[in-house]
Design a protein around this motif. Structure first.
Motif, PDB file in Angstrom:
ATOM      1  N   SER A 100     -30.590  12.648 -50.189  1.00 24.20           N
ATOM      2  CA  SER A 100     -29.913  14.096 -50.231  1.00 24.20           C
ATOM      3  C   SER A 100     -29.262  14.001 -51.656  1.00 24.20           C
ATOM      4  CB  SER A 100     -28.799  14.129 -49.494  1.00 24.20           C
ATOM      5  OG  SER A 100     -27.902  15.297 -49.697  1.00 24.20           O
ATOM      6  N   VAL A 101     -29.257  15.072 -52.457  1.00 22.09           N
ATOM      7  CA  VAL A 101     -28.890  15.380 -53.812  1.00 22.09           C
ATOM      8  C   VAL A 101     -27.513  16.258 -53.637  1.00 22.09           C
ATOM      9  CG1 VAL A 101     -31.140  15.446 -54.830  1.00 22.09           C
ATOM     10  CG2 VAL A 101     -30.229  17.568 -54.139  1.00 22.09           C
ATOM     11  N   ASP A 102     -26.828  16.286 -52.269  1.00 17.43           N
ATOM     12  CA  ASP A 102     -25.726  17.127 -52.061  1.00 17.43           C
ATOM     13  C   ASP A 102     -24.742  16.270 -52.798  1.00 17.43           C
ATOM     14  OD1 ASP A 102     -25.587  19.004 -49.856  1.00 17.43           O
ATOM     15  OD2 ASP A 102     -26.978  17.497 -49.081  1.00 17.43           O
ATOM     16  N   GLU A 103     -23.731  17.274 -53.571  1.00 14.44           N
ATOM     17  CA  GLU A 103     -22.582  16.817 -54.202  1.00 14.44           C
ATOM     18  C   GLU A 103     -21.330  16.683 -53.283  1.00 14.44           C
ATOM     19  OE1 GLU A 103     -22.035  18.891 -57.851  1.00 14.44           O
ATOM     20  OE2 GLU A 103     -24.129  18.730 -58.586  1.00 14.44           O
ATOM     21  N   ASP A 104     -21.305  17.232 -52.291  1.00 10.54           N
ATOM     22  CA  ASP A 104     -20.189  17.197 -51.415  1.00 10.54           C
ATOM     23  C   ASP A 104     -20.425  16.249 -50.396  1.00 10.54           C
ATOM     24  OD1 ASP A 104     -18.187  17.969 -49.492  1.00 10.54           O
ATOM     25  OD2 ASP A 104     -18.200  20.053 -49.876  1.00 10.54           O
ATOM     26  N   PRO A 105     -19.801  15.040 -50.361  1.00  8.02           N
ATOM     27  CA  PRO A 105     -19.934  14.163 -49.322  1.00  8.02           C
ATOM     28  C   PRO A 105     -19.621  14.573 -47.996  1.00  8.02           C
ATOM     29  CG  PRO A 105     -17.951  13.516 -50.690  1.00  8.02           C
ATOM     30  CD  PRO A 105     -18.662  14.714 -51.419  1.00  8.02           C
ATOM     31  N   ASP A 106     -18.454  15.440 -47.854  1.00  9.12           N
ATOM     32  CA  ASP A 106     -18.089  15.852 -46.385  1.00  9.12           C
ATOM     33  C   ASP A 106     -19.143  16.961 -45.929  1.00  9.12           C
ATOM     34  OD1 ASP A 106     -15.695  14.488 -46.504  1.00  9.12           O
ATOM     35  OD2 ASP A 106     -14.664  16.197 -47.669  1.00  9.12           O
ATOM     36  N   GLN A 107     -19.409  17.784 -46.617  1.00  6.07           N
ATOM     37  CA  GLN A 107     -20.860  18.714 -45.998  1.00  6.07           C
ATOM     38  C   GLN A 107     -21.975  18.064 -45.647  1.00  6.07           C
ATOM     39  OE1 GLN A 107     -21.658  21.678 -48.772  1.00  6.07           O
ATOM     40  NE2 GLN A 107     -23.489  22.406 -47.504  1.00  6.07           N
ATOM     41  N   TYR A 108     -22.122  17.182 -46.577  1.00  6.54           N
ATOM     42  CA  TYR A 108     -23.388  15.809 -46.120  1.00  6.54           C
ATOM     43  C   TYR A 108     -23.177  15.118 -44.938  1.00  6.54           C
ATOM     44  CZ  TYR A 108     -26.166  11.450 -46.621  1.00  6.54           C
ATOM     45  OH  TYR A 108     -26.860  10.367 -46.354  1.00  6.54           O
ATOM     46  N   ARG A 109     -22.108  14.539 -44.512  1.00 10.35           N
ATOM     47  CA  ARG A 109     -21.657  14.078 -43.525  1.00 10.35           C
ATOM     48  C   ARG A 109     -21.874  14.869 -42.124  1.00 10.35           C
ATOM     49  NH1 ARG A 109     -17.219  11.909 -46.251  1.00 10.35           N
ATOM     50  NH2 ARG A 109     -17.752  10.413 -47.399  1.00 10.35           N
ATOM     51  N   ARG A 110     -20.956  15.967 -42.316  1.00  8.64           N
ATOM     52  CA  ARG A 110     -20.798  17.126 -41.246  1.00  8.64           C
ATOM     53  C   ARG A 110     -22.498  17.189 -40.801  1.00  8.64           C
ATOM     54  NH1 ARG A 110     -16.710  18.964 -44.278  1.00  8.64           N
ATOM     55  NH2 ARG A 110     -18.001  20.829 -44.822  1.00  8.64           N
ATOM     56  N   PHE A 111     -23.388  17.448 -41.833  1.00  8.48           N
ATOM     57  CA  PHE A 111     -24.906  17.940 -41.276  1.00  8.48           C
ATOM     58  C   PHE A 111     -25.210  16.852 -40.850  1.00  8.48           C
ATOM     59  CE2 PHE A 111     -29.282  18.012 -42.177  1.00  8.48           C
ATOM     60  CZ  PHE A 111     -29.664  19.199 -41.827  1.00  8.48           C
ATOM     61  N   LEU A 112     -25.205  15.825 -41.195  1.00  9.67           N
ATOM     62  CA  LEU A 112     -25.944  14.716 -40.441  1.00  9.67           C
ATOM     63  C   LEU A 112     -25.349  14.490 -38.983  1.00  9.67           C
ATOM     64  CD1 LEU A 112     -26.089  11.724 -43.248  1.00  9.67           C
ATOM     65  CD2 LEU A 112     -27.895  13.377 -42.376  1.00  9.67           C
ATOM     66  N   GLU A 113     -24.083  14.370 -38.882  1.00 12.21           N
ATOM     67  CA  GLU A 113     -23.476  14.280 -37.552  1.00 12.21           C
ATOM     68  C   GLU A 113     -23.729  15.346 -36.469  1.00 12.21           C
ATOM     69  OE1 GLU A 113     -19.308  14.030 -38.313  1.00 12.21           O
ATOM     70  OE2 GLU A 113     -19.501  12.264 -39.259  1.00 12.21           O
ATOM     71  N   SER A 114     -23.905  16.833 -37.163  1.00  8.22           N
ATOM     72  CA  SER A 114     -24.316  17.732 -36.471  1.00  8.22           C
ATOM     73  C   SER A 114     -26.000  18.077 -35.810  1.00  8.22           C
ATOM     74  CB  SER A 114     -24.006  19.217 -36.825  1.00  8.22           C
ATOM     75  OG  SER A 114     -24.666  19.468 -38.119  1.00  8.22           O
ATOM     76  N   SER A 115     -26.665  17.679 -36.856  1.00  8.54           N
ATOM     77  CA  SER A 115     -28.347  17.656 -36.723  1.00  8.54           C
ATOM     78  C   SER A 115     -28.574  16.323 -35.924  1.00  8.54           C
ATOM     79  CB  SER A 115     -28.909  17.856 -38.013  1.00  8.54           C
ATOM     80  OG  SER A 115     -28.755  16.787 -38.931  1.00  8.54           O
ATOM     81  N   ARG A 116     -28.015  15.199 -35.757  1.00 12.56           N
ATOM     82  CA  ARG A 116     -28.152  14.157 -35.446  1.00 12.56           C
ATOM     83  C   ARG A 116     -29.488  13.376 -36.040  1.00 12.56           C
ATOM     84  NH1 ARG A 116     -26.973  15.991 -29.248  1.00 12.56           N
ATOM     85  NH2 ARG A 116     -24.761  15.973 -29.463  1.00 12.56           N
ATOM     86  N   VAL A 117     -29.599  13.342 -37.368  1.00  6.59           N
ATOM     87  CA  VAL A 117     -30.449  12.841 -38.044  1.00  6.59           C
ATOM     88  C   VAL A 117     -30.428  11.481 -37.680  1.00  6.59           C
ATOM     89  CG1 VAL A 117     -31.575  12.385 -40.478  1.00  6.59           C
ATOM     90  CG2 VAL A 117     -30.640  14.387 -39.759  1.00  6.59           C
TER      91      VAL A 117
END
Length: 173
Positions: A100-117
């Motif tokens: 991921s090239v996301d700069e925001d670590p919180d947004q990245y973590r929230r996405f992974l948790e909600s999408s269950r990658v």
């Protein structure tokens, strides 16, 4: 002793600044382009838990290296099919590695948790790995053989369960 004019000083400082800028960005000026058949560039990044993720970790496996971001709608759109193909083929020596090239670590973590990658993923906000691969558009994926060669490059979102793609993936396992 002659006085140096203000204009000469300004030009000198501007020139010095330009030289420093070129020196600092010269690595980014090189255009990388990893093509099919070439050896996949190695990389190493650290995930949010402090664990290293490296291409060498998957030696002997077929790797689908996927560059993505949470702010990229096509990346988010393809994530369920990417995870599903990983689930189907992982016992056959196939792994998906998401960078991921996301700069925001919180947004990245929230996405992974909600999408269950479920596949391994790490964040590379400096984009050092994607630059090394020549990635210009997200999502972009590289299918890498067990021997470390790029088999295919996919630019844009894919339905990874589409029969043509899924059958090709199975054929290289």
């Amino acid at each position: 002793m002659a006085r140096i004019s203000r204009e000469t000083v300004v030009y000198g400082l501007a020139l010095a600044l330009a030289i420093v800028m070129v020196y600092r960005v010269q690595g980014y000026l090189r255009v990388y382009d990893v093509s099919e058949g070439e050896r996949a560039p190695g990389f190493s990044v650290t995930d949010d838990q402090g664990v290293g993720v490296s291409l060498d970790d998957y030696d002997g496996k077929v790797v689908l290296l996927n560059f993505w971001a949470t702010w990229c709608p096509p990346c988010v759109q393809e994530m369920p099919s990417l995870d599903a193909i990983y689930q189907q083929l992982r016992d056959q020596g196939f792994v998906v590695v998401g960078i991921s090239v996301d700069e925001d670590p919180d947004q990245y973590r929230r996405f992974l948790e909600s999408s269950r990658v479920s596949f391994p993923t790490a964040r590379d906000p400096e984009r050092t790995v994607s630059v090394r691969y020549g990635t210009m558009k997200y999502p972009e994926s590289y299918l890498i053989s067990r021997e470390g060669r790029v088999l295919r490059k996919y630019v844009g979102p894919e339905d990874w369960q589409r029969p043509e793609i899924a059958n090709y993936l199975r054929s290289v396992l």
